[in-house]
Design an enzyme around this catalytic site. Structure first.
Site, PDB file in Angstrom:
ATOM      1  N   TYR A 166       3.458  -3.385   1.497  1.00 17.69           N
ATOM      2  CA  TYR A 166       2.816  -2.483   2.459  1.00 17.69           C
ATOM      3  C   TYR A 166       3.723  -1.311   2.844  1.00 17.69           C
ATOM      4  O   TYR A 166       3.387  -0.546   3.721  1.00 17.69           O
ATOM      5  CB  TYR A 166       2.388  -3.259   3.703  1.00 17.69           C
ATOM      6  N   TYR A 191      -7.273  -5.734   6.492  1.00 16.84           N
ATOM      7  CA  TYR A 191      -6.654  -6.032   7.793  1.00 16.84           C
ATOM      8  C   TYR A 191      -5.284  -5.382   7.919  1.00 16.84           C
ATOM      9  O   TYR A 191      -4.713  -5.338   8.996  1.00 16.84           O
ATOM     10  CB  TYR A 191      -6.590  -7.546   8.025  1.00 16.84           C
ATOM     11  N   ARG A 192      -4.722  -4.895   6.814  1.00 16.27           N
ATOM     12  CA  ARG A 192      -3.496  -4.091   6.843  1.00 16.27           C
ATOM     13  C   ARG A 192      -3.414  -3.397   5.506  1.00 16.27           C
ATOM     14  O   ARG A 192      -4.088  -3.789   4.552  1.00 16.27           O
ATOM     15  CB  ARG A 192      -2.246  -4.945   7.112  1.00 16.27           C
TER      16      ARG A 192
END
Lengths: 584, 584
Positions: free
Chosen positions: A115, A497-498
């Site tokens: 991420y 969700y991310r």
């Protein structure tokens, strides 16, 4: 990374300047920071000081850029780093940042792999490395089964601390990799696999440095002398903790957590399922047992290649460089003795309890034709660990790094890009999502590695796109693939969700109900709490007023969209042509 | 309550004007509100239109003032009421309120009994009666075990809806009284008694009208076409839901909840304990079994008089009007066959599971000398229900109103003032709290009625001060008693999780860590989100900039404090002298 002493000798043009900040101002800010934390705890970065790729190993993470860079290596490049030693120092740093308009990018340990790692969303931000020096377990209560942590406490460190200080009765809950920060993971709303797996739900109390430098405690921590800061989440009045997750409204310097006492027994299990088409039946069963409180945690439903990759690179199995097809995957499944889907779960409690659970769990999954089950056996001397043996540890809160294995599926410099949509925990949706991703992965030339996890009620689909970061063409295909998938998913009502730094704006704009009401609300809070826009600009797509609309957003352009659609349609496996056509 | 048609005939001087609003402006606002919602759905209130006390029954609640007023009846008096029929109407009302600076006090159903009912904190506010017309069950998913509700859905209504529409497999979780709003209770962070008892934890997704009239959906609801609004709580980016609880930052018009599927079996139980001094041992045991996942819900530990009051008024037991002493309470306990402390709990699941749990639960509590246990028997024809039979229903999510009984302990017009401190779930703290309250109750002349509840990890101490609202002296003693207790508790590190309107400022100022950082933060959010200060001013002690520091706060004065200490010391049972000395 030159230490701050060399700052004077670094030419202006190699400094990584954030917007609105001159070289002189940045130099001054860095020197002032050194006065707060000591010059050993400040670094200055330049393009030249970036670590070479072969140093970019998980155990020696760069803090100035994303280890697994997907755009250019210097796209999300920090201008420097500062490592505070206390909440008071964090507060002073924040006040200084306000003065010089230098953006800060707080990381706990910085292992948000897949991420963005520890890289800042806005180029030129200074990484606020909280964990380097603020890494203490501040309190453990064996009575209440709670702890209070600084951001630098990793899962490994917490586990060690409990083992060595008389708290063996307390379990921890870790995600797949144990090197990350307990605080950081919960702030990003990450998850693990014991009954305490939903980390934000299991936190209790925060200390937060606000973007103006004020220090606040949440929940019962705002009552002086409180004795329930780590036991009661809410306190009195508005409950703010949620707005400090996935956000840029404050810097969490202490955070409390609930710990699970030894449940009095434990048994992990594996069900393997023969057919790719078994996925819907598996998911339906997990949902029913999970909501029905028979399954106490979040088991994972992994596809063959994720397990295969855990054991070794693709080249161990095949000479093919193309995405593997059904028959090839079947062959691998047989070879490594896992299913096309494999369900790794566990039961927690005394044996008579587990026996009752197992009766239902076994009866349910064995109804699926071809299903088999097994329990983890002790690892024999000199034997290679099975995935079940690895998961057995993870599912009981023993931190580890086994899952790093699959990063290198196609390349020894393997990198990860995460794609994590949420859907209903239904067989229909699981399959629809799986097919959606499979199609894009085939188009863009990637093997599907993924896992489905039923949380409290929803289905997390964790797609692990592995790529070779040193291959620009592969990076670009990877980038385009996820960009397309975010749109594919949103069109079907699925949202991640991310997400990685480079999709934060795209994803924020997908959450657009009510004419973008949610993003507007987030921006309003941002402008109120951080009037100078110094804290993590762009995090989760939330930009401060000062920087909004000045071209820092990375939105998916129509041009790009049509281009990628065209490529996806016409040349699914022609890497060279994509590489030459796309500009990032 | 005169309908809006009579507005013109009401003299200016009887209107209840909010600050900064002229009679003309209020009239205009009310007339404009009637245009939005229809004149049948707007009311105007005056001091004269207040309901007489004998109408103030629970089933016929006044909406213009607190049913259980503790200060004067008209202290928290509304100027009017408006009942919207849709989110769109709520939005229009809010915009209008901004124009006229008329404060709105949103209530779902308005049964926040013991904490102010539906009365506004700021005199002259217009009650926004959401529940009157917005009372639909919007969605139930039997697959996901979720529902989506409007604010007017009571526990009774939700239960009926599920029973009548083919969702008998879904249980609800209700607090002690079933007439309240499911949404309202969760927004006030209330609790019930099944494994889903912590209501905010079990909510999923909100629709919120912000103080400017913008409409937002939280969590996955901010993704257009989302299919997981009621299954995944967080969505992407900052998670705001908590700041809409116990707050004045938005009006929740829809709210999702998780529902427990029928657990496959159920058994309630009662343990009675002979001695007042058994409390610490009971609490220690509950904590260990609760955190150890043996007890799946929040059992209640009730004192004798709470059970006694459920059966009948004090006059049924004694002619004494003084606080009852040990021997008298022992006598009552024997008479009604409960303990000095009685633990009402339940187990959820198939019988073989429950048998295992029961083994541990029984062994644990029966270790306390003198303990006995029993299970609820079916209610025999014509027989009076036992408290165990009542709790048996509550613990399995059957809404009821049995607990209204104890309101009338000392007076047929009995009223309730709640005091709800949080402490560690330790025997030591339970006892310390109990003694602290007992002492003050003796001083101020009240019988202690209370219950201890172990939540996830903390101890809720629910103290039920019952008083006769028509007796000014008794009201004043009650007020002073709780005022003193809030300070007593804070001095020991205990804080209430909610409080009555008249203590909101006192309690907010007790949560003062870091030079009042939490309240400052709340005020900053308030000023950003509600620049005109029209939404529920003063709720949880949060005042908007426009009204802050203008004397609307009800802080405990030093003068009052010393006065009350003096009285407490010298004249613990002289009601008359207190009545003549105290001014409110």
């Amino acid at each position: 990374m030159p230490p701050i002493e060399h700052l004077a000798s670094i030419p202006d043009e190699t400094l990584i300047l954030p917007p609105d900040v001159s070289a002189t101002a940045l130099r001054e800010a860095l020197n002032q920071l050194a006065k707060i934390v000591g010059s050993n705890n400040v670094q200055v970065h330049t393009k030249e000081s970036m670590k070479p790729d072969d140093e970019g190993h998980y155990y020696n993470l760069p803090k100035e850029h994303d280890l697994f860079y997907i755009l250019e290596k210097d796209t999300f490049l920090a201008s420097g780093l500062v490592a505070p030693g206390s909440t008071e120092e964090v507060s002073q740093i924040v006040k200084l940042a306000n003065k010089y308009l230098v953006p800060l990018w707080p990381v706990s340990i910085g292992r948000n792999l897949g991420y963005g790692g520890s890289a800042p969303r806005l180029r030129g931000s200074i990484v606020l490395d909280l964990g380097a020096r603020m890494n203490k377990v501040l309190d453990v209560s064996v009575r209440d089964c709670t702890c209070l942590l600084e951001p630098g406490v990793s899962y490994f460190a917490l586990h060690d601390y409990l083992q060595k200080n008389g708290f063996k009765n307390l379990w921890i809950d870790n995600p797949d990799l144990g090197g990350g920060s307990v605080v950081g993971n919960a702030l990003d709303r990450g998850a693990g696999y014991t009954p305490y797996g939903e980390h934000f739900s299991m936190h209790c109390g925060m200390e937060v440095v606000l973007p103006t430098g004020e220090v606040m405690r949440t929940g019962m921590g705002s009552l002086p002398g409180s004795n329930t800061w780590q036991t009661f989440q809410y306190g009195y009045g508005p409950y703010p903790d949620g707005i400090f997750t996935q956000s840029n409204y404050g810097i969490v310097t202490k955070m409390g957590f609930w710990l699970m006492p030894d449940p009095g027994g434990y048994q992990s299990y594996l069900f393997t399922f023969q057919n790719d088409s078994d996925l819907p039946a598996i998911v339906e069963s997990v949902r029913i047992l999970r909501i029905g409180m028979v399954i106490q945690n979040s088991p994972t439903i992994r596809n063959t290649l994720l397990d295969a990759a855990t054991y070794g690179p693709k080249s161990d199995y095949t000479t093919s460089e193309k995405p593997l097809q059904d028959s090839e995957i079947d062959e691998i499944a047989n070879k490594i003795k896992v299913g096309r889907w494999s369900l790794y779960g566990a039961m927690y409690g005394p044996k008579p309890m587990r026996d009752l659970q197992w009766e239902t769990i076994k009866a349910t999954f064995m109804k699926i034709p071809g299903a088999k089950y097994e329990f983890a056996q002790p690892v024999a001397e000199g034997e290679k660990m099975s995935v079940l043996q690895m998961r057995d540890e993870t599912l009981r809160g023993l931190p580890n790094t086994y899952e790093l294995g699959w990063l290198n599926w196609t390349s020894p410099r393997g990198s990860l890009l995460g794609f994590s949509p949420i859907s209903p925990a239904s067989g229909f949706d699981a399959n629809k999502q799986y097919q959606m991703v499979l199609k894009r992965f085939q188009e863009f030339g990637f093997d599907y590695l993924g896992t489905f996890i039923v949380g409290w009620r929803e289905l997390h689909h964790i797609v692990c796109l592995t790529f070779d970061k040193t291959n620009p063409s592969e990076r670009k295909r990877a980038h385009r693939c996820i960009e397309a998938l975010i749109d594919d998913a949103a069109a079907e009502g699925y949202g991640e969700y991310r997400t990685h730094l480079c999709y934060m704006d795209q994803l924020a704009s997908a959450y657009s109900w009510g004419n973008g009401a949610s993003l507007k609300f987030n921006e309003q809070l941002k402008d109120s709490l951080d009037p100078n826009g110094i804290l993590a600009p762009g995090k989760s797509g939330v930009w401060p007023a000062r920087l909004r609309g000045r071209g820092f957003e990375l939105k998916r352009s129509t041009e790009r969209k049509s281009e990628s659609t065209m490529i996806a349609k016409n040349q699914p496996s022609n890497r060279r042509s994509i590489s030459s056509h796309l500009k990032l």
